[in-house]
Write an enzyme that holds these catalytic residues in place. Structure first.
Site, PDB file in Angstrom:
ATOM      1  N   ARG A  49     -36.158  22.944  18.022  1.00  0.00           N
ATOM      2  CA  ARG A  49     -34.834  23.552  17.817  1.00  0.00           C
ATOM      3  C   ARG A  49     -33.783  22.578  17.302  1.00  0.00           C
ATOM      4  O   ARG A  49     -33.065  22.881  16.347  1.00  0.00           O
ATOM      5  CB  ARG A  49     -34.286  24.133  19.141  1.00  0.00           C
ATOM      6  N   THR A  50     -33.662  21.433  17.958  1.00  0.00           N
ATOM      7  CA  THR A  50     -32.535  20.559  17.628  1.00  0.00           C
ATOM      8  C   THR A  50     -32.662  20.058  16.194  1.00  0.00           C
ATOM      9  O   THR A  50     -31.716  20.113  15.411  1.00  0.00           O
ATOM     10  CB  THR A  50     -32.461  19.387  18.627  1.00  0.00           C
ATOM     11  N   LYS A  78     -44.701  -0.554  12.668  1.00  0.00           N
ATOM     12  CA  LYS A  78     -44.956  -1.968  12.347  1.00  0.00           C
ATOM     13  C   LYS A  78     -44.086  -2.896  13.181  1.00  0.00           C
ATOM     14  O   LYS A  78     -44.095  -4.103  12.985  1.00  0.00           O
ATOM     15  CB  LYS A  78     -44.675  -2.217  10.862  1.00  0.00           C
ATOM     16  N   ARG A  99     -32.500  11.290  18.231  1.00  0.00           N
ATOM     17  CA  ARG A  99     -33.106  11.607  19.533  1.00  0.00           C
ATOM     18  C   ARG A  99     -34.001  10.437  19.903  1.00  0.00           C
ATOM     19  O   ARG A  99     -34.817   9.975  19.099  1.00  0.00           O
ATOM     20  CB  ARG A  99     -33.924  12.892  19.475  1.00  0.00           C
ATOM     21  N   HIS A 127     -27.544  15.436  26.361  1.00  0.00           N
ATOM     22  CA  HIS A 127     -27.886  16.222  25.167  1.00  0.00           C
ATOM     23  C   HIS A 127     -26.609  16.997  24.823  1.00  0.00           C
ATOM     24  O   HIS A 127     -26.522  18.209  25.022  1.00  0.00           O
ATOM     25  CB  HIS A 127     -29.060  17.157  25.478  1.00  0.00           C
TER      26      HIS A 127
END
Ligand code: CP
Length: 301
Positions: A49-50, A78, A99, A127
Site C-alpha cells: 500500500r504505502t 555490496k 521505509r 508510520h
C-alpha cells in the site's frame, strides 16, 4: 515528515482540507500540482500500500517516481551505507520516501538528504503518513474525530501504526481503549509520552468495550518483529473480528485496519457497511497526494 508528533491539530486539519480539495479536482487540474517533480523511494522493508499509493499519488499530481523496492537488488547488497544511498537518491528526486527497519532511520536520512524526506515506516516507532490517512478516514467516515470512542486492538507493542495513530489522536478529544494480549501491551517507554496528550484504558478483553465503540482499529500481530517465534505462536490468532463480534457493535461503528490483514478480520466482514479498511487504503492515495502537493509547493496549491 518524520514523525506525527511534529504535527498539531491545526496542521492536521490543513492537510485534511487539502485532501478534500484534491479529491474534488479533475484529473487535469490535479496533474498541475506537482507537474514535472520527481519522487524517489527507498523501501528496505516490504510494502504494498504505502509504496504503490505514493506512486499513484505522485502520478495523479503530475509527477513521476523512481526507486528501489527490492533493496537486495541495489548496491546496499555490496555494502553501501544508508547515508550514501539517501544522498544519491536525493540527487535524483525532489522528495524522498523511506521505509527502513530501524527506529530513527528517517530522521537520520533527513540529516543527510538534500531533499525533503517522508517517513514511510521506521522500525516499530512511527508510520506518520499512515496516521494521517487513518485520521482522515475517521473524519471522513464519522464526520468528526472529537467525541469518538476508539478501540485499538492487536499488536500494540510492535505495531508502528498504533504509535503514530495514538500521537495523532492526542490532538483530539477522544476516548481510547487499548486491547491486546498481556505480552503485546503498548511499550512502557512510550506510555509516559502518550499519556501527556491522551488518556486511555488497557484491557485484554474486547468484550469490555465492544458495544460502546465508534471505531475499532484492528492491527496485525507483527510476526517479523518478534525476537522469538515461540513468543509469536503464543499470541497468534488472539483476536478475530468476525460477524459475531460485529453484531455486538453499534450499528454505525466502523472497522479500520492499516493492512495487510492475516486472520484478524474474517473476510465475511468485508462486505458489511461497517468495514472501511479498503476505503482507508484508497484515502491513503489522496492524503499522500495532498502531502506531496504541500511539500513541493511553497505557497500551497
Ligand atoms: N499499511 C501499510 O503500511 O501497508 P504496506 O506495508 O503494504 O505498505
Amino acid at each position: 515528515i518524520i514523525s506525527i508528533k511534529d504535527f498539531n491539530k491545526v496542521q492536521l486539519e490543513q492537510i485534511f482540507a487539502s485532501t478534500d480539495k484534491i479529491m474534488k479536482l479533475s484529473p487535469i487540474e490535479r496533474r498541475e500540482i506537482c507537474k514535472g517533480n520527481g519522487l524517489g523511494y527507498l523501501f528496505y522493508e516490504p510494502s504494498t500500500r504505502t509504496r504503490l499509493s505514493f506512486d499513484a499519488a505522485m502520478a495523479s499530481v503530475g509527477g513521476n517516481s523512481l526507486g528501489i523496492s527490492d533493496i537486495s537488488s541495489s548496491s546496499t547488497k555490496k555494502g553501501e551505507s544508508l547515508a550514501d544511498t539517501v544522498r544519491i537518491m536525493s540527487n535524483y528526486s525532489d522528495v524522498l520516501v523511506l521505509r527502513h527497519p530501524l527506529d530513527g532511520s528517517s530522521r537520520f536520512a533527513a540529516e543527510v538528504s538534500s531533499k525533503p524526506v517522508i517517513n514511510a515506516g521506521s522500525g516499530t516507532e512511527e508510520h506518520p503518513t499512515q496516521a494521517i490517512q487513518d485520521l482522515f478516514t475517521i473524519r471522513k467516515e464519522k464526520k468528526k474525530i472529537d467525541g469518538l470512542k476508539i478501540g485499538i486492538i492487536g499488536d500494540l507493542k510492535y505495531g508502528r501504526t498504533v504509535y503514530s495513530l495514538l500521537h495523532g489522536l492526542g490532538n483530539y478529544d477522544v476516548d481510547v481503549h487499548l486491547i491486546s494480549p498481556e505480552s503485546l501491551r503498548i511499550r512502557s517507554d512510550s506510555i509516559y509520552e502518550i499519556k501527556k496528550k491522551l488518556s486511555f484504558t488497557e484491557s485484554t478483553k474486547i468484550e469490555d468495550y465492544i458495544d460502546d465503540l465508534d471505531v475499532l482499529y484492528v492491527t496485525r500481530i507483527q510476526k517479523e518483529r518478534f525476537p522469538d517465534e515461540e513468543e509469536y505462536l503464543k499470541v497468534k490468532g488472539s483476536y478475530v473480528v468476525g460477524l459475531d463480534l460485529l453484531q455486538k457493535m453499534k450499528d454505525d461503528s466502523i472497522i479500520l485496519h492499516p493492512l495487510p490483514r492475516l486472520d484478524e478480520i474474517s473476510t465475511d466482514v468485508d462486505n458489511t457497511k461497517n468495514a472501511k479498511y479498503f476505503e482507508q487504503a484508497e484515502y491513503g492515495k489522496h492524503t499522500r497526494a495532498a502531502l506531496l502537493g504541500l511539500i513541493l509547493n511553497e505557497n500551497g496549491f
